[in-house]
Scaffold this motif. Sequence first.
Motif, mmCIF file in Angstrom:
data_model
loop_
_atom_site.group_PDB
_atom_site.id
_atom_site.type_symbol
_atom_site.label_atom_id
_atom_site.label_comp_id
_atom_site.label_asym_id
_atom_site.label_seq_id
_atom_site.Cartn_x
_atom_site.Cartn_y
_atom_site.Cartn_z
ATOM 1 N N SER A 25 0.845 -1.208 0.000
ATOM 2 C CA SER A 25 0.000 0.000 0.000
ATOM 3 C C SER A 25 0.878 1.255 0.000
ATOM 4 O O SER A 25 0.584 2.224 -0.695
ATOM 5 C CB SER A 25 -0.914 -0.004 1.227
ATOM 6 N N ALA A 26 1.994 1.209 0.754
ATOM 7 C CA ALA A 26 2.908 2.367 0.781
ATOM 8 C C ALA A 26 3.614 2.512 -0.566
ATOM 9 O O ALA A 26 3.819 3.631 -1.051
ATOM 10 C CB ALA A 26 3.931 2.190 1.900
ATOM 11 N N ARG A 32 1.966 6.885 -6.665
ATOM 12 C CA ARG A 32 1.024 7.973 -6.931
ATOM 13 C C ARG A 32 1.694 9.337 -6.741
ATOM 14 O O ARG A 32 1.366 10.307 -7.411
ATOM 15 C CB ARG A 32 -0.206 7.872 -6.011
ATOM 16 N N GLN A 33 2.668 9.396 -5.808
ATOM 17 C CA GLN A 33 3.397 10.650 -5.560
ATOM 18 C C GLN A 33 4.509 10.866 -6.580
ATOM 19 O O GLN A 33 5.232 11.858 -6.510
ATOM 20 C CB GLN A 33 4.006 10.615 -4.150
ATOM 21 N N GLY A 34 4.730 9.924 -7.496
ATOM 22 C CA GLY A 34 5.773 10.046 -8.506
ATOM 23 C C GLY A 34 7.172 9.759 -7.981
ATOM 24 O O GLY A 34 8.163 10.079 -8.625
ATOM 25 N N LEU A 35 7.261 9.118 -6.813
ATOM 26 C CA LEU A 35 8.578 8.840 -6.233
ATOM 27 C C LEU A 35 9.202 7.582 -6.822
ATOM 28 O O LEU A 35 10.418 7.436 -6.852
ATOM 29 C CB LEU A 35 8.450 8.696 -4.712
ATOM 30 N N PHE A 58 16.106 4.742 -0.060
ATOM 31 C CA PHE A 58 16.408 6.160 0.122
ATOM 32 C C PHE A 58 15.222 6.884 0.755
ATOM 33 O O PHE A 58 15.380 7.682 1.679
ATOM 34 C CB PHE A 58 16.749 6.778 -1.240
ATOM 35 N N ILE A 59 14.020 6.577 0.250
ATOM 36 C CA ILE A 59 12.811 7.215 0.793
ATOM 37 C C ILE A 59 12.654 6.880 2.278
ATOM 38 O O ILE A 59 12.471 7.773 3.112
ATOM 39 C CB ILE A 59 11.562 6.751 0.006
ATOM 40 N N SER A 70 7.948 15.709 0.318
ATOM 41 C CA SER A 70 8.138 16.717 -0.738
ATOM 42 C C SER A 70 9.624 16.937 -1.003
ATOM 43 O O SER A 70 10.053 16.994 -2.156
ATOM 44 C CB SER A 70 7.478 18.043 -0.309
ATOM 45 N N ALA A 71 10.413 17.023 0.075
ATOM 46 C CA ALA A 71 11.859 17.230 -0.095
ATOM 47 C C ALA A 71 12.498 15.985 -0.719
ATOM 48 O O ALA A 71 13.386 16.089 -1.570
ATOM 49 C CB ALA A 71 12.507 17.529 1.250
ATOM 50 N N ILE A 72 12.024 14.804 -0.301
ATOM 51 C CA ILE A 72 12.546 13.560 -0.861
ATOM 52 C C ILE A 72 12.252 13.533 -2.367
ATOM 53 O O ILE A 72 13.098 13.178 -3.175
ATOM 54 C CB ILE A 72 11.922 12.348 -0.148
ATOM 55 N N GLY A 73 11.031 13.967 -2.722
ATOM 56 C CA GLY A 73 10.657 14.002 -4.136
ATOM 57 C C GLY A 73 11.545 14.930 -4.939
ATOM 58 O O GLY A 73 11.920 14.617 -6.072
#
Length: 151
Positions: A25-26, A32-35, A58-59, A70-73
Amino acid sequence: MPESEAIAKELTIGELSERSGVPASALRFYERQGLIVSRRTAGNQRRYHRSTLRRVAFIRASQSVGMPLSAIGNVLGFLPKDAPPTREFWLRASACWGEEINARIEKMERMRDRFTECIGCGCLSFEQCLLVNPGDRLAEHGPGPRRLLEP
Ligand code: FES
């Protein structure tokens, strides 16, 4: 390249979840967040390139030290979406990450070292407050525990 060989370089969401220790799920949320990105099979199933394991690591590592997604992205934005990132890409990514991490380390060190003394929060409850924050003069610098927030 025959499908059977490609699978070795690709992981299903279940395999990615098992190896990374992150729930499916994560992983779908990260996608979905584009990561992270996946391709779809003819049966519309996700397949992740094996290098996605490093992205997920990394995430998770970044989140464990309090980095917002957001910063990770932003940092993952340095990496190519369609090819496994090379060491050079990770060097570039970690270079901009280094400053952010150093700032957090300094903040944590201040917290560790100063929480037993006056933190300039305005409470004036320690004897030492009268010395380092007489009349709560640190309030002039802004809200919050000034001696924790400022170097
Ligand atoms: S600890 Fe709060 S003002 Fe000193």
